[in-house]
Design a protein around this motif. Structure first.
Motif, short mmCIF file in Angstrom:
data_model
loop_
_atom_site.label_atom_id
_atom_site.label_comp_id
_atom_site.label_asym_id
_atom_site.label_seq_id
_atom_site.Cartn_x
_atom_site.Cartn_y
_atom_site.Cartn_z
N ALA A 288 0.83 -1.21 0.00
CA ALA A 288 0.00 0.00 0.00
C ALA A 288 0.86 1.26 0.00
O ALA A 288 0.52 2.26 -0.65
CB ALA A 288 -0.93 -0.01 1.22
N THR A 357 -3.83 0.11 6.91
CA THR A 357 -4.53 -0.62 5.85
C THR A 357 -4.39 0.13 4.53
O THR A 357 -4.01 1.31 4.50
CB THR A 357 -6.03 -0.75 6.17
OG1 THR A 357 -6.62 0.58 6.17
CG2 THR A 357 -6.24 -1.40 7.53
N ALA A 358 -4.70 -0.56 3.45
CA ALA A 358 -4.68 0.09 2.15
C ALA A 358 -5.63 1.28 2.13
O ALA A 358 -5.34 2.32 1.52
CB ALA A 358 -5.05 -0.91 1.06
N GLN A 359 -6.76 1.16 2.85
CA GLN A 359 -7.74 2.25 2.88
C GLN A 359 -7.20 3.48 3.61
O GLN A 359 -7.35 4.61 3.15
CB GLN A 359 -9.03 1.76 3.55
CG GLN A 359 -9.82 0.74 2.75
CD GLN A 359 -9.20 -0.64 2.78
OE1 GLN A 359 -8.43 -0.98 3.69
NE2 GLN A 359 -9.51 -1.46 1.77
N SER A 360 -6.54 3.27 4.75
CA SER A 360 -6.04 4.42 5.51
C SER A 360 -4.92 5.12 4.74
O SER A 360 -4.84 6.36 4.72
CB SER A 360 -5.55 3.98 6.89
OG SER A 360 -4.39 3.16 6.81
N GLU A 362 -4.51 5.11 1.47
CA GLU A 362 -5.12 5.78 0.31
C GLU A 362 -5.78 7.09 0.73
O GLU A 362 -5.70 8.10 0.00
CB GLU A 362 -6.15 4.86 -0.34
CG GLU A 362 -6.76 5.43 -1.62
CD GLU A 362 -7.72 4.46 -2.29
OE1 GLU A 362 -8.16 4.76 -3.40
OE2 GLU A 362 -8.02 3.40 -1.70
N MET A 363 -6.41 7.11 1.91
CA MET A 363 -7.03 8.33 2.40
C MET A 363 -5.97 9.42 2.62
O MET A 363 -6.16 10.59 2.26
CB MET A 363 -7.76 8.05 3.71
CG MET A 363 -8.63 9.20 4.22
SD MET A 363 -9.36 8.82 5.84
CE MET A 363 -10.04 7.18 5.55
N ASP A 366 -4.83 10.65 -0.90
CA ASP A 366 -5.84 11.51 -1.51
C ASP A 366 -5.79 12.91 -0.93
O ASP A 366 -5.81 13.92 -1.67
CB ASP A 366 -7.24 10.93 -1.29
CG ASP A 366 -7.52 9.68 -2.11
OD1 ASP A 366 -6.77 9.43 -3.08
OD2 ASP A 366 -8.49 8.96 -1.77
#
Length: 473
Positions: A288, A357-360, A362-363, A366
Motif C-alpha cells: 500500500a 490498511t490500504a484504505q487508511s 489511500e485516504m 488523496d
C-alpha cells in the motif's frame, strides 16, 4: 472483558499474565493506588496492571518477564534482551552506561537522538562526532559512511565504542554491515539506535535489522512501528564484545522500579504477532505504501524519498518543488483527521506500520494530493533541515558542561561561549547544540532556520530562544 483477537496469549507469557489478571481480578493491597477501580477517575486507568503483584507475584516467582525477554532474544538473534517501559530513551541511556566508563571516548553519529546524548552526559563519555552524508537533491541525510568512522577511529585509537542511529528519522538506511566491520576491525562494539526499525528483518522487502548485519547492540522501539503501548522498547545485545552484567546494571540503574505491566505485555504481544504474522501484515502495508509513492511521484514538483536505502514503510516527501508550505499542508491533514509524524515548510514524514490498511494509506494520499493542488506556489530551492549541516565544535566534555555553573546570555552575545544545555528541533530531536559545544554563528543560523520552517525548538531553558545557557568561565 479483555480479548485476545489473534490468539497470541499461548505464545506470549506476559500477555497471558495480563489477561489472567483482568479475567480474575484480585482485591489488591498493593500499588497502584487506584486498586483497579474505574469509578474514581474513569477508564483512563483501565488495564493498568503492574508487573509486581500483577503480571507476576511481588517476588517475581513466576518468571514471566524473563521468559518473554528470552523469546524476544531468540527472535532477533540476540544473546540478551531487556524490555524497557521508558522507551528507547531509557534504553539508549542504559547502553551508554554499560559500554564505557567516565572519561572514555566514543565515536557518535551526529544524527543521534537527544536521549543518547544525555546518556553520554550520564555516563561521562566524550563524543567524537561523525556526520552523515547529505543528499543534494533533497537536503536529507543518508547514513554515516564506514570510511568516515574508519578515519575517526584512526584519529582516536582510544575510542571504546561506535554509536550510530540507523535508520534515520526520515527513513534513510545506512551501511550497518560496513560500520560493524570497521568497528570490529578496531576491536570495539557497534551500538545502533534503531528506534524506527522494529519491523526490519521480518519481510523480504525490508532491510535486515542491525544484529543481522553484525551490530553488537540494537535499541528499538516496539511502539513506533509495532502495535505496542507508547514507551515500549527493547535492548537487544550480542555479548561477544559487550558485558551482559553491565547491560543489566545499566538497565536497572535507569529504569523505574514500578514498571507498567500493560507496556510489558504489549511488547510481548507485539513480538508474538511479529513472529507469527509479521511477514503477512508487513507485506500488505509495504504494498500500500508503494502504491502511495507511485501516486505521489506523479505530482509535479514533489520529491518522494525512495530507493533501496529507504525504509519501505516511511513515507517522506520534499515539498520545495511544489512551492507548498508543509505547515499549511499539515493543517489540511489535521482537519481531515490525518495527523502525520512530522511537518515543516519543506518536508513531511508519515509513519506507516503493520497496523495500517490500504484504505487508511489511500485516504492520506488523496488528502495530500488535494492539499498540494490548493497550496501550490512558485518552487523554492531545496535547502533541507539545517540540523544536518551544522559542524559541531566540541570544547569540553558534555557532562562537565551540563553540570557546571551556568548563566543565561542574550542570543547575540552567545557566539563563542560554551553551551551548558541541549537544544534540538523536535521532531526529530537531533541536537543542533549540545552541552560542551561552542556556540557559533552557524549554530544560531541553523536554529533560526528551523524556527522559520515551523519546527518547534525543544529542550532549551528559554523556549523563546532569546537567551541560551552558557558555562561561566
Amino acid at each position: 472483558m479483555p480479548s485476545d483477537p489473534r490468539g497470541l496469549r499461548a505464545d506470549a507469557p506476559l500477555l497471558d499474565a495480563w489477561l489472567r489478571f483482568r479475567e480474575d481480578p484480585p482485591t489488591p493491597f498493593t500499588i497502584p493506588g487506584h486498586k483497579q477501580r474505574t469509578d474514581l477517575v474513569g477508564d483512563v486507568i483501565a488495564g493498568d496492571v503492574p508487573l509486581y503483584a500483577g503480571l507476576d507475584t511481588m517476588k517475581l516467582t513466576s518468571g514471566v518477564l524473563i521468559e518473554a525477554e528470552s523469546r524476544a532474544a531468540r527472535l532477533w538473534g540476540a544473546d540478551l534482551c531487556r524490555f524497557s517501559t521508558g522507551g528507547a530513551t531509557h534504553a539508549n541511556q542504559a547502553v551508554a552506561l554499560a559500554v564505557a566508563g567516565e572519561g572514555d571516548t566514543v565515536v557518535v553519529s551526529r544524527t543521534l537522538h537527544r536521549s543518547l546524548l544525555l546518556g553520554l552526559v550520564l555516563a561521562g563519555l566524550t563524543p567524537v562526532w561523525v556526520r552523515p552524508e547529505v543528499d543534494g537533491a533533497t537536503g536529507l541525510p543518508w547514513g554515516v559512511a564506514p570510511e568516515t568512522v574508519r578515519r575517526a577511529l584512526a584519529d582516536h585509537p582510544e575510542a571504546r565504542a561506535v554509536f550510530v542511529g540507523d535508520p534515520s528519522y526520515v527513513g534513510t538506511v545506512g551501511d550497518v554491515a560496513g560500520l560493524a566491520d570497521v568497528a570490529h576491525g578496531h576491536g570495539v562494539p557497534l551500538v545502533v539506535d534503531a528506534a524506527w526499525a522494529a519491523h526490519f528483518g521480518f519481510h523480504p522487502d525490508l532491510p535486515q535489522h542491525p544484529l543481522q548485519l553484525g551490530a553488537d547492540v540494537m535499541v528499538t522501539s516496539a511502539h513506533k512501528t509495532l502495535p505496542a503501548w507508547s514507551q515500549a522498547a527493547l535492548v537487544l545485545v550480542r555479548t561477544e564484545r559487550i558485558d551482559a552484567a553491565r547491560i543489566d546494571a545499566g538497565v536497572e540503574a535507569t529504569a523505574t522500579t514500578s514498571p507498567a505491566g500493560a507496556i510489558l505485555a504489549s511488547t510481548d504481544a507485539a513480538r508474538a504477532l511479529l513472529e507469527r504474522d509479521g511477514e503477512e501484515l508487513l507485506g500488505g502495508a509495504i504494498a500500500a505504501t508503494c502504491a502511495a509513492r507511485d501516486r505521489l511521484r506523479s505530482v509535479d514538483g514533489l520529491t518522494v524519498l525512495e530507493g533501496p536505502a529507504v525504509d519501505p514503510l516511511k513515507l517522506t516527501i520534499v515539498l520545495s518543488g511544489t512551492g507548498a508550505d508543509g505547515n499549511a499542508v499539515e493543517q489540511d491533514l489535521l482537519a481531515a483527521g490525518l495527523p502525520v509524524e512530522s511537518a515543516d515548510r519543506d518536508v513531511l514524514v508519515a509513519i506507516v506500520s503493520l497496523a495500517d490498511t490500504a484504505q487508511s494509506i489511500e485516504m492520506l494520499t488523496d488528502t495530500l494530493i488535494q492539499s498540494l493542488a490548493i497550496r501550490r506556489d512558485p518552487a523554492r530551492p531545496v535547502v533541507g533541515p539545517a540540523v544536518y549541516r551544522v559542524e559541531p565544535v566540541s570544547a569540553v566534555p558534555p557532562r562537565q558542561a551540563f553540570f557546571t555553573t551556568a548563566e543565561p546570555v542574550p542570543l547575540e552575545r552567545a557566539v563563542g561561549r560554551i553551551s551548558a544545555e541541549l537544544v534540538a528541533p523536535y521532531p526529530p530531536g537531533i541536537p543542533v547544540l549540545a552541552p560542551g559545544e561552542q556556540i557559533t554563528a552557524e549554530t544560531l543560523e541553523a536554529l533560526e532556520h528551523a524556527r522559520e520552517a515551523g519546527v518547534r525548538i525543544a529542550y532549551a531553558a528559554d523556549p523563546t530562544l532569546r537567551t541560551l545557557r552558557v558555562t561561566i568561565p
